[in-house]
Write an enzyme that holds these catalytic residues in place. Structure first.
Site, mmCIF file in Angstrom:
data_model
loop_
_atom_site.group_PDB
_atom_site.id
_atom_site.type_symbol
_atom_site.label_atom_id
_atom_site.label_comp_id
_atom_site.label_asym_id
_atom_site.label_seq_id
_atom_site.Cartn_x
_atom_site.Cartn_y
_atom_site.Cartn_z
ATOM 1 N N CYS A 35 0.835 -1.204 0.000
ATOM 2 C CA CYS A 35 0.000 0.000 0.000
ATOM 3 C C CYS A 35 0.870 1.256 0.000
ATOM 4 C CB CYS A 35 -0.931 -0.029 1.209
ATOM 5 S SG CYS A 35 -2.123 1.325 1.245
ATOM 6 N N CYS A 36 1.887 1.297 0.856
ATOM 7 C CA CYS A 36 2.799 2.454 0.869
ATOM 8 C C CYS A 36 3.528 2.570 -0.466
ATOM 9 C CB CYS A 36 3.830 2.312 1.993
ATOM 10 S SG CYS A 36 3.276 2.882 3.614
ATOM 11 N N CYS B 146 -1.150 8.350 7.621
ATOM 12 C CA CYS B 146 -2.493 8.068 7.094
ATOM 13 C C CYS B 146 -3.409 7.624 8.236
ATOM 14 C CB CYS B 146 -2.414 6.950 6.061
ATOM 15 S SG CYS B 146 -1.477 7.372 4.589
ATOM 16 N N CYS C 12 -3.375 3.909 9.530
ATOM 17 C CA CYS C 12 -2.099 3.390 10.051
ATOM 18 C C CYS C 12 -1.518 4.267 11.152
ATOM 19 C CB CYS C 12 -1.102 3.258 8.912
ATOM 20 S SG CYS C 12 -1.696 2.199 7.588
ATOM 21 N N CYS D 195 7.869 4.260 5.802
ATOM 22 C CA CYS D 195 7.075 4.162 4.566
ATOM 23 C C CYS D 195 7.886 3.569 3.427
ATOM 24 C CB CYS D 195 6.637 5.541 4.085
ATOM 25 S SG CYS D 195 5.888 6.587 5.302
HETATM 26 S S1 SF4 Z 1 0.532 4.611 5.698
HETATM 27 FE FE1 SF4 Z 1 -1.062 2.998 5.581
HETATM 28 S S2 SF4 Z 1 -2.751 3.808 4.313
HETATM 29 FE FE2 SF4 Z 1 -0.942 5.155 4.055
HETATM 30 S S3 SF4 Z 1 0.013 4.413 2.202
HETATM 31 FE FE3 SF4 Z 1 1.042 3.359 3.923
HETATM 32 S S4 SF4 Z 1 -0.116 1.449 4.313
HETATM 33 FE FE4 SF4 Z 1 -1.356 2.772 2.936
#
Ligand code: SF4
Length: 231
Positions: A117-118, A200, A203, A226
């Site tokens: 996701c990151c 985010c 998270c 990240c």
């Molecule tokens: S912090 Fe969480 S929601 Fe944001 S990009 Fe990374 S995994 Fe995705």
């Protein structure tokens, strides 16, 4: 941009540790002009750097990675910073919307694979954005985490292929708080509600007294970064 070998030689010839944060920003501005960009998650460190640049007469080019799941308080702060300093932070978006990500990778990818996701929502957009720049400025400092303990003030960022400035790398968290208070810099009110580090929404959680300040990020995972730093 010049040859990487020439830049490495130039960077290696200076004593960055003897420089102040202010001097590093001014040097970067004189060296790279508008091709130096300020990465901002609008953390205390990031807003301090924006303030420092503006106080030095520099209109910083600020950008942020809009993952689509930032806190309302963060979006509100972006507006306040833009107004206060007369800047227009550049919004960098992922290629996939949240709906498209859910279609391709399933709902709430952050719950299952936060690294992926990151990668989609932060690292890939950052890579595309930085590809057109000569230098980037970040607010990391050595006392934030073991992975940042050896960070230099200025270096060639091999991961993203441009110069990286960490002007406040030798500051402590207390130094950052003092700067914000003394200068009256606008900051995210969540910092006063148990959120030392704000990313985010899915998270980030509040941290209890005595806990590691970064333990509120990706709680329940080994993940601590990240993927933007420490390369
Ligand atoms: S912090 Fe969480 S929601 Fe944001 S990009 Fe990374 S995994 Fe995705």
């Amino acid at each position: 941009m010049e040859r990487v070998e020439d830049i490495r030689t130039e960077l290696g010839s200076r004593d960055w540790e003897a420089m102040t944060a202010h001097e590093a920003i001014v040097w970067g501005h004189e060296r790279f002009g508008g091709q130096m960009v300020f990465a901002s998650s609008f953390s205390l460190e990031d807003v301090a750097l924006i303030d420092m640049a503006c106080a030095a007469g520099i209109k910083p080019r600020v950008f942020y990675l809009d993952t689509g799941v930032l806190f309302p308080e963060t979006y509100e702060l972006i507006g306040r910073i833009a107004e206060r300093y007369g800047i227009a932070p550049e919004r960098v978006l992922p290629q996939l919307t949240l709906d498209e990500q859910a279609q391709v990778h399933g709902e709430k990818l952050w719950l299952r694979e936060p690294d992926r996701c990151c990668g989609i929502r932060k690292v890939q957009p950052l890579r595309r954005y930085l590809a057109g720049q000569d230098a980037w400025v970040t607010g990391i400092h050595r006392d934030q985490s073991p992975t940042r303990a050896g960070a230099p003030r200025v270096t060639y960022d091999e991961g993203f292929s441009l110069v990286k400035l960490n002007p406040i790398v030798d500051w402590t968290t207390e130094d950052v708080h003092s700067y914000i208070a003394e200068r009256g810099v606008p900051y995210n009110p969540m910092h006063d509600q148990g959120y030392p580090s704000i990313g985010c929404m899915p998270c980030t959680r509040a941290v209890r007294p005595g806990e590691d300040p970064r333990s509120g990020r990706w709680a329940g995972f080994q993940k601590t970064e990240c993927g933007l730093h420490g390369r």
